[in-house]
Design a protein around this motif. Structure first.
Motif, PDB file in Angstrom:
ATOM      1  N   LYS A 191       1.552  -2.509  10.012  1.00  0.00           N
ATOM      2  CA  LYS A 191       2.653  -2.176  10.913  1.00  0.00           C
ATOM      3  C   LYS A 191       3.736  -1.346  10.231  1.00  0.00           C
ATOM      4  CE  LYS A 191       5.684  -4.036  14.477  1.00  0.00           C
ATOM      5  NZ  LYS A 191       6.885  -3.273  14.080  1.00  0.00           N
ATOM      6  N   PRO A 192       4.172  -1.685   9.023  1.00  0.00           N
ATOM      7  CA  PRO A 192       5.157  -0.807   8.378  1.00  0.00           C
ATOM      8  C   PRO A 192       4.662   0.628   8.216  1.00  0.00           C
ATOM      9  CG  PRO A 192       5.121  -2.921   7.267  1.00  0.00           C
ATOM     10  CD  PRO A 192       3.991  -2.941   8.260  1.00  0.00           C
ATOM     11  N   MET A 193       3.409   0.814   7.865  1.00  0.00           N
ATOM     12  CA  MET A 193       2.878   2.167   7.731  1.00  0.00           C
ATOM     13  C   MET A 193       2.896   2.893   9.073  1.00  0.00           C
ATOM     14  SD  MET A 193      -0.319   1.799   5.033  1.00  0.00           S
ATOM     15  CE  MET A 193      -0.778   3.529   5.229  1.00  0.00           C
ATOM     16  N   ALA A 194       2.535   2.185  10.150  1.00  0.00           N
ATOM     17  CA  ALA A 194       2.564   2.798  11.472  1.00  0.00           C
ATOM     18  C   ALA A 194       3.995   3.118  11.886  1.00  0.00           C
ATOM     19  CB  ALA A 194       1.908   1.863  12.490  1.00  0.00           C
ATOM     20  N   ASP A 195       4.898   2.185  11.641  1.00  0.00           N
ATOM     21  CA  ASP A 195       6.305   2.399  12.019  1.00  0.00           C
ATOM     22  C   ASP A 195       6.928   3.558  11.255  1.00  0.00           C
ATOM     23  OD1 ASP A 195       6.048   0.273  13.723  1.00  0.00           O
ATOM     24  OD2 ASP A 195       7.122  -1.165  12.456  1.00  0.00           O
ATOM     25  N   MET A 196       6.485   3.765  10.032  1.00  0.00           N
ATOM     26  CA  MET A 196       7.026   4.841   9.207  1.00  0.00           C
ATOM     27  C   MET A 196       6.381   6.195   9.489  1.00  0.00           C
ATOM     28  SD  MET A 196       7.369   2.907   5.531  1.00  0.00           S
ATOM     29  CE  MET A 196       8.263   1.360   5.374  1.00  0.00           C
ATOM     30  N   GLN A 244      -2.034  15.440  -9.676  1.00  0.00           N
ATOM     31  CA  GLN A 244      -2.728  16.520 -10.386  1.00  0.00           C
ATOM     32  C   GLN A 244      -3.919  17.064  -9.591  1.00  0.00           C
ATOM     33  OE1 GLN A 244      -3.747  15.259 -14.375  1.00  0.00           O
ATOM     34  NE2 GLN A 244      -1.764  14.252 -14.666  1.00  0.00           N
ATOM     35  N   HIS A 245      -4.223  16.429  -8.470  1.00  0.00           N
ATOM     36  CA  HIS A 245      -5.426  16.802  -7.719  1.00  0.00           C
ATOM     37  C   HIS A 245      -5.074  17.199  -6.291  1.00  0.00           C
ATOM     38  CE1 HIS A 245      -7.938  15.104 -10.933  1.00  0.00           C
ATOM     39  NE2 HIS A 245      -7.089  14.086 -10.951  1.00  0.00           N
ATOM     40  N   ASP A 246      -5.930  18.043  -5.725  1.00  0.00           N
ATOM     41  CA  ASP A 246      -5.821  18.400  -4.315  1.00  0.00           C
ATOM     42  C   ASP A 246      -6.925  17.666  -3.570  1.00  0.00           C
ATOM     43  OD1 ASP A 246      -5.072  19.638  -1.959  1.00  0.00           O
ATOM     44  OD2 ASP A 246      -6.418  21.342  -2.282  1.00  0.00           O
ATOM     45  N   PHE A 247      -6.575  16.968  -2.519  1.00  0.00           N
ATOM     46  CA  PHE A 247      -7.573  16.233  -1.754  1.00  0.00           C
ATOM     47  C   PHE A 247      -7.175  16.210  -0.288  1.00  0.00           C
ATOM     48  CE2 PHE A 247      -4.805  13.368  -4.182  1.00  0.00           C
ATOM     49  CZ  PHE A 247      -4.134  12.681  -3.174  1.00  0.00           C
ATOM     50  N   SER A 248      -8.174  15.955   0.568  1.00  0.00           N
ATOM     51  CA  SER A 248      -7.953  15.989   2.017  1.00  0.00           C
ATOM     52  C   SER A 248      -7.477  14.668   2.579  1.00  0.00           C
ATOM     53  CB  SER A 248      -9.255  16.386   2.732  1.00  0.00           C
ATOM     54  OG  SER A 248      -9.677  17.672   2.357  1.00  0.00           O
ATOM     55  N   VAL A 249      -7.798  13.575   1.902  1.00  0.00           N
ATOM     56  CA  VAL A 249      -7.507  12.241   2.426  1.00  0.00           C
ATOM     57  C   VAL A 249      -7.302  11.293   1.249  1.00  0.00           C
ATOM     58  CG1 VAL A 249      -9.987  11.714   2.581  1.00  0.00           C
ATOM     59  CG2 VAL A 249      -8.353  10.413   3.980  1.00  0.00           C
ATOM     60  N   LEU A 250      -6.445  10.302   1.427  1.00  0.00           N
ATOM     61  CA  LEU A 250      -6.186   9.310   0.377  1.00  0.00           C
ATOM     62  C   LEU A 250      -6.702   7.955   0.840  1.00  0.00           C
ATOM     63  CD1 LEU A 250      -4.896   8.494  -2.324  1.00  0.00           C
ATOM     64  CD2 LEU A 250      -2.737   8.124  -1.082  1.00  0.00           C
ATOM     65  N   VAL A 262       3.414   4.225  -4.239  1.00  0.00           N
ATOM     66  CA  VAL A 262       2.345   5.155  -4.618  1.00  0.00           C
ATOM     67  C   VAL A 262       2.071   6.160  -3.505  1.00  0.00           C
ATOM     68  CG1 VAL A 262      -0.103   5.348  -5.216  1.00  0.00           C
ATOM     69  CG2 VAL A 262       1.275   3.479  -6.156  1.00  0.00           C
ATOM     70  N   ILE A 263       2.019   5.700  -2.279  1.00  0.00           N
ATOM     71  CA  ILE A 263       1.549   6.579  -1.202  1.00  0.00           C
ATOM     72  C   ILE A 263       2.638   7.452  -0.595  1.00  0.00           C
ATOM     73  CG2 ILE A 263      -0.293   4.932  -0.687  1.00  0.00           C
ATOM     74  CD1 ILE A 263       1.213   4.164   1.857  1.00  0.00           C
ATOM     75  N   VAL A 294       0.934   7.765  -9.221  1.00  0.00           N
ATOM     76  CA  VAL A 294       1.471   8.952  -8.554  1.00  0.00           C
ATOM     77  C   VAL A 294       1.281  10.186  -9.417  1.00  0.00           C
ATOM     78  CG1 VAL A 294       3.574  10.064  -7.735  1.00  0.00           C
ATOM     79  CG2 VAL A 294       3.123   7.675  -7.151  1.00  0.00           C
ATOM     80  N   ALA A 295       1.580  10.064 -10.713  1.00  0.00           N
ATOM     81  CA  ALA A 295       1.451  11.198 -11.625  1.00  0.00           C
ATOM     82  C   ALA A 295       0.008  11.681 -11.702  1.00  0.00           C
ATOM     83  CB  ALA A 295       1.972  10.816 -13.005  1.00  0.00           C
TER      84      ALA A 295
END
Length: 456
Positions: A127-132, A68-74, A90-91, A63-64
């Protein structure tokens, strides 16, 4: 046929694998994936793979470093089984960004296939990512197959397009040409859902700019244009010069305000008030710049153009429906087309339509081949994208009634649809659709998924 912008897309990257999985299995495969993504055109802001260490130190480190960076997608690269909590740790700080949930595959060792249970990790996460409420695309690598780069890159380009749309500005000279309804927009929902700002200004500003242009500059460019384009007949005195002056005025306004797209009042504006058609000026504008343009104050057309342009790098020209036939539609334009979609030389036929004065009508032949047409529309605050894949073919011999004889054949193609014509007609959302060459459906669908736009 994609001609993506030269600027590389900035993407974050983090790999995952369980603490009990040999680290070299995780590191090696994540390194291979990163090399392929860089080769495909991504500029990666990467951190070392993360395991589920009990103290969560690896997650905190990732995470740290990513922060430090700018990005459009992870890109969330699952290289083996991983408890869900470690990934979410992390995400979560980047939940406002689109993500690719990417599952890898194992490898062959002699007669045996070896796996680290990559898809156990992704299926536990999806599914957890979608539900969140995460915005993400789920991409898996099939056993025995190579990394699905096309799918990953499509979503990354869509994510970068969504970011660029947030800062886009469309210049609109005049308002609501011909009192049309289908070209209107709602500024609040457009800004909230898609992002661009539409900035209106009066045609008077263009006239004032034209009045201040040096006659010597106009003469020089008019002579150059007369040599650059193929003229079917000699224009009347002053026709080329009027087009050049209008082009120079529009370009100055565009550059002054930093417009990414431009539309204007055509029939009730330039033609009526200035006394000539703007086709020559717009043809010249596309010769000299990469801006997207569409006539008739077509706000949704201009927004669609920006979407297509950012996704494909193409000029995203507009075409208009003239006729439908059993397997598709005759589409063309009664004014101008960008040089990029012209097959051969830019060809000009000085002519007049109805009571309007003479203009430099572009009658160039259009490129053929696989193509995609699309248009954005809305009902209330809900947006929809209508897409059709097609094959552009040379049109039948035809003319539009109303042109001074001899009537020209306008720039056009017969678009043979890949899908059902009747179903397309039932959902059509306007007279203008935006064309790009090649199959760009996946790019458009990925962008719509990120923006929350329904695809029809």
């Amino acid at each position: 046929m994609n001609n993506h912008d030269t600027a590389r897309i900035r993407a974050g990257f983090v790999g995952f694998g369980e603490v009990n999985t040999p680290r070299e299995f995780i590191d090696k495969r994540c390194t291979s994936v990163m090399a392929q993504l860089k080769q495909a055109g991504l500029d990666l802001a990467a951190t070392a793979p993360v395991a589920d260490d009990p103290a969560g130190e690896q997650a905190a480190r990732a995470v740290a470093e990513l922060s430090q960076h700018d990005f459009s997608v992870l890109i969330v690269c699952i290289a083996g089984w991983i408890p869900t909590w470690a990934v979410l740790s992390v995400i979560e700080p980047f939940r406002h960004k689109p993500m690719v949930l990417l599952g890898l595959t194992g490898w062959q060792e002699g007669e045996r296939f070896v796996t680290t249970a990559d898809q156990a990790g992704t299926t536990a996460l999806r599914k957890p990512m979608a539900d969140m409420g995460y915005t993400f695309k789920y991409v898996v690598t099939l056993r025995g197959r190579s990394l699905p780069l096309e799918s990953v890159m499509s979503y990354c380009r869509a994510a970068d397009t969504a970011r660029r749309l947030r800062g886009a500005r469309i210049g609109m000279a005049g308002f609501r040409d011909m009192r049309l309804y289908g070209t209107l927009y709602d500024g609040v929902s457009l800004k909230a859902t898609i992002g661009p700002e539409i900035e209106h200004f009066d045609l008077l500003e263009l006239q004032q700019l034209m009045d201040g242009i040096d006659a010597a500059e106009v003469k020089q460019l008019a002579e150059e244009v007369s040599r650059r384009w193929v003229f079917r007949k000699e224009p009347q005195p002053g026709t080329v010069e009027s087009s050049v002056k209008l082009y120079m005025a529009i370009r100055r306004k565009v550059e002054e305000r930093g417009y990414d797209a431009f539309s204007y009042t055509d029939v009730d504006g330039i033609k009526k008030l200035m006394g000539f058609a703007p086709a020559g000026a717009m043809t010249l504008l596309h010769d000299e710049t990469t801006i997207c343009t569409v006539p008739e104050n077509d706000s949704m057309g201009a927004v669609t153009q920006l979407m297509v342009h950012y996704l494909t790098g193409q000029v995203a020209a507009y075409l208009e429906f003239y006729e439908f036939f059993e397997r598709g539609a005759l589409m063309g334009v009664p004014d101008y087309v960008p040089r990029e979609i012209v097959d051969g030389e830019v060809t000009i036929f000085p002519n007049a339509f109805g009571d309007f004065g003479e203009g430099l009508l572009n009658v160039s032949r259009l490129k053929t081949g696989p193509a995609t047409i699309a248009r954005l529309g809305y009902v209330g605050n809900r947006y929809r994208m209508h897409i059709m894949n097609a094959t552009a073919q040379d049109p039948v011999s035809w003319e539009e009634a109303g042109w001074a004889p001899p009537a020209p054949q306008l720039p056009s193609v017969d678009l043979v649809f890949d899908g059902d014509t009747a179903a397309f007609i039932e959902r059509v959302m306007g007279q203008h659709y935006i064309i790009s060459y090649g199959d760009n459906r996946m790019l458009l669908e990925d962008l719509c998924a990120i923006l929350g736009v329904e695809v029809i």
